[in-house]
Write a protein that holds these residues in place. Structure first.
Motif, short mmCIF file in Angstrom:
data_model
loop_
_atom_site.label_atom_id
_atom_site.label_comp_id
_atom_site.label_asym_id
_atom_site.label_seq_id
_atom_site.Cartn_x
_atom_site.Cartn_y
_atom_site.Cartn_z
N VAL A 1 11.43 9.77 10.20
CA VAL A 1 10.38 8.83 10.45
C VAL A 1 9.68 8.06 9.46
O VAL A 1 9.39 6.88 9.69
CB VAL A 1 9.42 9.25 11.62
CG1 VAL A 1 9.99 10.03 12.82
CG2 VAL A 1 8.36 10.42 10.87
N SER A 2 9.70 8.74 8.42
CA SER A 2 9.22 8.06 7.16
C SER A 2 10.14 6.92 6.45
O SER A 2 9.77 6.42 5.47
CB SER A 2 8.35 8.90 6.16
OG SER A 2 9.57 9.97 5.45
N ASP A 3 11.46 7.29 6.77
CA ASP A 3 12.64 6.38 6.13
C ASP A 3 12.61 5.07 7.08
O ASP A 3 13.49 5.07 7.97
CB ASP A 3 13.69 7.24 6.16
CG ASP A 3 14.76 6.47 5.51
OD1 ASP A 3 14.58 5.06 5.01
OD2 ASP A 3 15.99 6.66 5.12
N VAL A 4 11.78 4.35 6.79
CA VAL A 4 11.63 3.08 7.60
C VAL A 4 13.04 2.11 7.51
O VAL A 4 13.07 1.47 8.45
CB VAL A 4 10.32 2.17 7.39
CG1 VAL A 4 9.27 3.01 7.65
CG2 VAL A 4 10.49 1.55 6.00
N ALA B 1 14.25 -2.78 8.69
CA ALA B 1 13.16 -2.82 7.83
C ALA B 1 13.38 -2.41 6.37
O ALA B 1 14.34 -1.69 6.13
CB ALA B 1 11.99 -1.54 8.44
N ALA B 2 12.62 -3.32 5.63
CA ALA B 2 12.98 -2.94 3.85
C ALA B 2 11.68 -2.87 3.33
O ALA B 2 10.59 -3.57 3.58
CB ALA B 2 13.70 -4.29 3.51
N TRP B 3 11.59 -1.97 2.40
CA TRP B 3 10.37 -1.79 1.56
C TRP B 3 10.22 -2.91 0.40
O TRP B 3 11.49 -3.37 0.22
CB TRP B 3 10.63 -0.53 0.76
CG TRP B 3 10.82 0.84 1.55
CD1 TRP B 3 11.75 1.70 1.65
CD2 TRP B 3 9.66 1.30 2.38
NE1 TRP B 3 11.37 2.58 2.61
CE2 TRP B 3 10.21 2.47 2.57
CE3 TRP B 3 8.29 1.26 2.10
CZ2 TRP B 3 9.34 3.22 3.64
CZ3 TRP B 3 7.35 1.94 2.66
CH2 TRP B 3 7.82 3.15 3.57
N GLU B 4 8.94 -3.31 0.34
CA GLU B 4 8.58 -4.76 -0.21
C GLU B 4 7.80 -4.15 -1.46
O GLU B 4 8.15 -4.77 -2.63
CB GLU B 4 7.76 -5.39 0.41
CG GLU B 4 8.32 -6.24 1.71
CD GLU B 4 7.71 -7.23 2.43
OE1 GLU B 4 8.17 -8.27 2.86
OE2 GLU B 4 6.38 -7.11 2.30
N SER B 5 7.01 -3.25 -1.44
CA SER B 5 5.98 -2.76 -2.55
C SER B 5 5.60 -1.51 -2.53
O SER B 5 5.59 -0.88 -1.36
CB SER B 5 4.87 -3.99 -2.64
OG SER B 5 4.18 -3.48 -1.76
#
Length: 164
Positions: free
Chosen positions: A27-30, A43-47
């Motif tokens: 669940v924490s791996d968006v 979804a992709a990490w931005e900052s």
């Protein structure tokens, strides 16, 4: 057209045959949200450091044939094996993104696996004219619990596949 009121909170839960650590890791791996969400397909990490409080990511959503949008989200809680939460960040410039919802996963070990409670709280409703449009174009947003049940069922299948 439906006149159902908007639910501003809701929760569903399910016991999954996995450890709290396995559930939390997923669940924490968006970046894997598209594997289980009926609406958010990427979804992709931005900052920030991915998966930690304050980190941001952009989720890209679709509903039905026409509705497509993306939202910037911020991690608000990250306690491995126990809880993961994020909120959609309200944007001042774009009136279609002035709302905010917090999405939470509470994770607890139980006999036979892990109980996961998936909840939401709309902390800032969309502007009234947009609410009317969203209620027609994306009627599921009036009550997110059915989609959240689908999310947990898919999470259960993913965990069963990865451990089996």
């Amino acid at each position: 057209m439906t006149r159902r009121p908007w639910r501003t909170t809701g929760a569903v839960e399910q016991v999954l045959a996995a450890t709290p650590e396995e559930v939390y890791a997923l669940v924490s791996d968006v970046t894997r949200i598209g594997e289980r969400s009926p609406e958010c397909h990427t979804a992709a990490w931005e900052s920030g450091v991915p998966g930690t409080v304050g980190a941001t990511f952009r989720g890209r959503n679709r509903a039905g044939l026409l509705a497509r949008w993306s939202r910037r989200c911020e991690v608000t809680e990250a306690e491995p094996g126990r809880a993961f939460a994020f909120r959609t960040v309200p944007e001042r410039v774009d009136p279609t993104r002035r709302d905010s919802t917090t999405w939470t996963y509470r994770i607890e070990p139980v006999d036979g696996g892990t109980r996961v409670e998936h909840s939401y709280e709309i902390t800032l409703l969309p502007l009234r004219p947009l609410r009317a449009v969203y209620g027609i174009v994306i009627p599921d947003h009036r009550d997110m619990r059915p989609q959240m049940r689908q999310n947990l069922a898919a999470l259960d299948r993913l965990l069963a596949t990865s451990s089996g």
